[in-house]
Design a protein around this motif. Structure first.
Motif, PDB file in Angstrom:
ATOM      1  N   GLU A 300       0.837  -1.207   0.000  1.00 32.67           N
ATOM      2  CA  GLU A 300       0.000   0.000   0.000  1.00 32.67           C
ATOM      3  C   GLU A 300       0.871   1.256   0.000  1.00 32.67           C
ATOM      4  N   THR A 303       2.251   1.833  -3.323  1.00 30.33           N
ATOM      5  CA  THR A 303       1.243   2.453  -4.189  1.00 30.33           C
ATOM      6  C   THR A 303       1.187   3.957  -3.949  1.00 30.33           C
ATOM      7  N   PHE A 304       1.158   4.325  -2.678  1.00 29.24           N
ATOM      8  CA  PHE A 304       1.119   5.756  -2.363  1.00 29.24           C
ATOM      9  C   PHE A 304       2.368   6.466  -2.883  1.00 29.24           C
ATOM     10  N   ALA A 306       4.034   5.602  -5.525  1.00 32.24           N
ATOM     11  CA  ALA A 306       3.838   5.739  -6.968  1.00 32.24           C
ATOM     12  C   ALA A 306       2.898   6.892  -7.290  1.00 32.24           C
ATOM     13  N   MET A 307       1.974   7.162  -6.365  1.00 32.20           N
ATOM     14  CA  MET A 307       1.037   8.261  -6.602  1.00 32.20           C
ATOM     15  C   MET A 307       1.674   9.613  -6.318  1.00 32.20           C
ATOM     16  N   GLY A 308       2.879   9.619  -5.763  1.00 27.65           N
ATOM     17  CA  GLY A 308       3.590  10.881  -5.549  1.00 27.65           C
ATOM     18  C   GLY A 308       3.661  11.330  -4.101  1.00 27.65           C
ATOM     19  N   TYR A 309       3.261  10.445  -3.160  1.00 27.67           N
ATOM     20  CA  TYR A 309       3.401  10.809  -1.748  1.00 27.67           C
ATOM     21  C   TYR A 309       4.876  10.774  -1.365  1.00 27.67           C
ATOM     22  N   LYS A 310       5.271  11.768  -0.553  1.00 26.23           N
ATOM     23  CA  LYS A 310       6.685  11.898  -0.187  1.00 26.23           C
ATOM     24  C   LYS A 310       6.999  11.077   1.059  1.00 26.23           C
ATOM     25  N   PHE A 313       5.286  11.972   4.283  1.00 27.44           N
ATOM     26  CA  PHE A 313       3.924  11.483   4.497  1.00 27.44           C
ATOM     27  C   PHE A 313       3.950  10.165   5.268  1.00 27.44           C
ATOM     28  N   PRO A 386       7.966   1.367  -5.493  1.00 20.42           N
ATOM     29  CA  PRO A 386       6.810   1.360  -6.388  1.00 20.42           C
ATOM     30  C   PRO A 386       7.041   0.549  -7.658  1.00 20.42           C
TER      31      PRO A 386
END
Lengths: 390, 231
Positions: A300, A303-304, A306-310, A313, A386
């Motif tokens: 998970e 995935t985050f 890959a979505m661009g969370y640093k 976060f 990712p």
């Protein structure tokens, strides 16, 4: 709760949702943290009562400066001091008055076989300026062999001393003397003995024939109004520099006694060790929970990522979990500790009670330890790649 | 408009990629040159091991580029900093082969995560936007379900909603329809295609699904790490 955290964090409270989604593990984690908190609370409670018992013994006296033997670590400890030091000290500017204090130990064997170890403090009870705040019935002491006894001494039956007075004293025997317990005061037991007994200096010397009025245990002094006890103590110390004595202001003597009892004596060290063990147990439990949680959610997190969370976060999610675990464990621990304290206080006669300072200290300690575990657990986050998702 | 911004959103030149070290080193991509036009649905096909997924992850900022150049939305990815890659990822949408939903979050919360990455300035609009896109994908009555309570197809649609909710400029998808039934799969791809026409969203998709190939604007066939056929 989710809405509250959402508003407060300004983001989805992932940590909270992750924790509550596995109820059994969350419960186990909370219990673990609570257990560690209780462990620390009990140790701190014992240590606190230790300090409190040490400190409260001084409330039978009242003074600005205390002269003790150089090997003295506390009120009931150390060699004798020559009474000459008192007259030397009286010559120092700023000293108003002085009094010798005698300290000894005796046993009172009750009819039912209970033996009380009593710390006997003797001084000239007509010198009212040296009488501590707890001794309200001091006026009976000039009568020969009349004594005051701590009604909260360990080993007394409840209410045993409730009705004693100068007219109807309780007669006891100690050191081959008949003593009349003609009054009481309320102090509480300590770790050293079962309780205190206050006598006049004359009665003291009758109880302890080997002691001499020329060699008391401590000398108490009061300073002129406007003089600083610390300054006067320093001047006396300078004058008595060649003698084997310790000159301290009364408050300084109390603090040094507490420090000695809690850090130098084995009992104090054991409790300190207990606090360390409790903290360590908490650290390990929270680390286990958090690192398992991070490992369980690696995909998970990837995935985050890959979505661009640093990285920040993910750090804040782990921290969120750490703080939640700390609070969730702490609150039931406080409730349980209050119960444990009251049982302990009843069983031992020691002054064990929760203080705000201690509760806040443990809360901060818990949050800090949990955060520390969180920081260690975060090292696994780097494994969330990712590119592995496809 | 600056010249670079008017260029194609994806420009790949001389791209090589290998896995492993030393004697175990295996090259998977050989000298890839490809340009992908804005708003088009491009599919990558080819046998497994032909390098489709590797190419997708390189274009999608998920893997470090070893040799050659990928210009994504005017930004060079070769030697780009983590900061740049992170910022680029926020402008993209990913639909994975496995849905990769967070099991502790409801459908709505999962989709919201696609918006929260952009900060909290418009956070009060997030729930409405997430609800809207889930309704469009036919999940209006499943908003507050955890993934465990959703079917495979429903989970994949949530994943599609999460990828699209942030209005990405490019969507990368790896066999997104594998877990979907015929109608839902086509519907999802239909949405991607419509987004391309309406907003100019570019889609690159690895697929084996012939129904999708019919809808594609362009098909790139890969074999042994090379693009062998372009239509």
């Amino acid at each position: 709760m989710t809405r509250l955290l959402l508003w407060w964090l300004g983001r989805m409270p992932i940590g909270w949702l992750q924790l509550v989604s596995n109820k059994l593990r969350f419960f186990a984690a909370g219990t673990g943290v609570a257990f560690a908190c209780i462990l620390v609370f009990v140790q701190l409670g014992m240590m606190g009562s230790f300090s409190e018992a040490t400190r409260s013994a001084y409330r039978i006296l009242n003074a600005d400066v205390m002269i003790s033997a150089s090997d003295c670590n506390g009120l009931t400890d150390g060699s004798n001091v020559a009474r000459r030091r008192m007259y030397q000290a009286l010559a120092v500017p700023g000293v108003r008055e002085a009094i010798p204090i005698f300290v000894g130990k005796t046993f009172w064997l009750q009819a039912d076989g209970t033996r009380l170890e009593l710390t006997v403090v003797g001084f000239d009870s007509t010198r009212h300026s040296f009488v501590g705040p707890v001794l309200e019935q001091i006026s009976v002491l000039p009568l020969s062999n009349h004594v005051l006894m701590d009604e909260r001494s360990r080993g007394l039956r409840p209410g045993q001393l409730a009705n004693v007075s100068a007219n109807s004293p309780l007669w006891i025997e100690a050191n081959h003397q008949q003593l009349a317990v003609a009054g009481t005061f309320s102090l509480g037991a300590g770790f050293a003995g079962d309780g205190f007994m206050i006598v006049s200096d004359q009665t003291f010397l009758r109880l302890f024939p080997a002691r001499s009025s020329a060699a008391p245990n401590h000398i108490l002094l009061n300073v002129e109004s406007g003089s600083d006890p610390e300054d006067v103590a320093a001047r006396i110390a300078a004058k008595l520099a060649a003698e084997a004595v310790l000159v301290r202001s009364f408050s300084q003597a109390i603090e040094q006694d507490v420090t000695y009892q809690t850090t130098r004596r084995p009992v104090g060290l054991i409790f300190g060790f207990g606090v360390a063990i409790g903290t360590l147990v908490g650290l390990v439990i929270v680390y286990q929970i958090l690192s398992t949680d991070v490992a369980d959610h690696l995909s998970e997190y990837a995935t985050f990522k890959a979505m661009g969370y640093k990285a920040s976060f993910f750090r804040s999610v782990v921290m969120e979990e750490a703080v939640i675990l700390a609070v969730v464990g702490f609150l039931p621990a406080v409730v349980a500790t209050l119960g444990i304290y009251s049982v302990m206080a009843k069983a031992t006669g020691l002054p064990i009670a929760m203080t705000w300072e201690r509760a806040i200290l443990v809360l901060f300690g818990t949050v800090l330890s949990c955060s520390l575990s969180g920081i260690f657990a975060m090292r696994k986050l780097t494994h969330a790649d990712p590119a592995d998702l496809f | 408009m600056t010249p670079s911004a008017s260029q194609d959103p994806i420009v790949v030149t001389g791209l090589n990629h290998s896995f492993g070290q030393g004697s175990a080193k295996v090259q998977t991509l050989f000298d890839i040159h490809v340009q992908i036009k804005r708003g088009k649905l491009t599919t990558l096909i080819g046998p497994s091991g032909s390098g489709k997924t590797t190419l997708l992850t390189l274009m999608g900022c998920l893997r470090e580029i070893q040799e050659g150049s990928v210009r994504l939305l005017g930004e060079e990815l070769f030697g780009a900093s983590n900061e740049t890659l992170n910022n680029m990822r926020r402008r993209l949408g990913f639909i994975f082969q496995a849905h990769n939903l967070h099991e502790s979050l409801t459908a709505l919360q999962n989709v919201r995560m696609g918006l929260e990455v952009h900060g909290s300035a418009h956070r009060h609009e997030y729930d409405a936007a997430a609800t809207h896109i889930l309704e469009q994908l036919g999940l209006g009555d499943r908003l507050h379900y955890l993934p465990a309570k959703l079917s495979g197809g429903q989970k994949q649609r949530v994943a599609v909603a999460r990828a699209l909710v942030g209005n990405p400029e490019i969507v990368f998808a790896d066999e997104p329809t594998a877990a979907l039934d015929r109608d839902t799969g086509l519907k999802a791809v239909g949405i991607l295609k419509r987004l391309g026409e309406l907003r100019g969203t570019t889609t690159v998709m690895v697929t084996h699904d012939h129904r999708i190939l019919e809808m594609a604007d362009r098909i790139l066939r890969m074999e042994d790490g090379r693009i062998v056929d372009q239509t």
